[in-house]
Design an enzyme around this catalytic site. Structure first.
Site: not given
Ligand code: TYD
Length: 137
Positions: A53
């Site tokens: 992303h």
């Molecule tokens: P995600 O963005 O998929 O993580 P990565 O960037 O490591 O692939 O996030 C995973 C889950 O965690 C998603 O359900 C959103 C939640 N999340 C939060 O609630 N707060 C945060 O600060 C982050 C980074 C993720």
């Protein structure tokens, strides 16, 4: 703006002595923003790709406080792969960079410092949409 201007490696101060190591990362000093949030990722194995992303506004600093991982970044044009393999090494990422984190070692703990509170609305999770936005900039 080229990809080179959108990220940088930070070498944090290490105050180690005979008792062990201590690494310092201060917001608005070593880290180029006020830290609003931290999160950390562990238990992701070598087959997992995370991230995938870009963020409209958030800036990040990534630190493998334990173990190693790789970060692939692109601006839709150029690409770089950075190996995070030292607890005192930080990777600063500006906003509007597409990022993948992968190749996590079994002992990887990837600490992330962020410039914003979490807001799912500022995430771009569609790569084609990201490239389109970058072309409009
Ligand atoms: P995600 O963005 O998929 O993580 P990565 O960037 O490591 O692939 O996030 C995973 C889950 O965690 C998603 O359900 C959103 C939640 N999340 C939060 O609630 N707060 C945060 O600060 C982050 C980074 C993720």
């Amino acid at each position: 703006m080229s990809l080179q201007d959108k990220y940088r490696i930070i070498n944090f101060k290490e105050c180690g002595d005979e008792r062990g190591n201590l690494v310092v990362a201060e917001g608005e000093r070593d880290v180029p923003f006020a830290i609003q949030r931290i999160f950390y990722i562990y238990g992701s194995d070598a087959t997992v790709v995370r991230g995938q992303h870009a963020n409209l506004t958030s800036e990040f600093v990534l630190i493998n406080v334990s173990g190693t991982s790789k970060v692939k970044i692109t601006d839709g044009n150029e690409t770089e792969i950075i190996l995070l393999d030292k607890p005192r090494m930080g990777l600063y990422l500006s906003n509007m960079l597409w990022k993948d984190m992968y190749d996590f070692s079994a002992d990887s703990v990837l600490l992330v410092l962020a410039s914003t509170h979490y807001d799912e609305h500022e995430y771009i999770r569609d790569y084609d949409q990201y490239v389109k936005l970058m072309k409009e900039q």
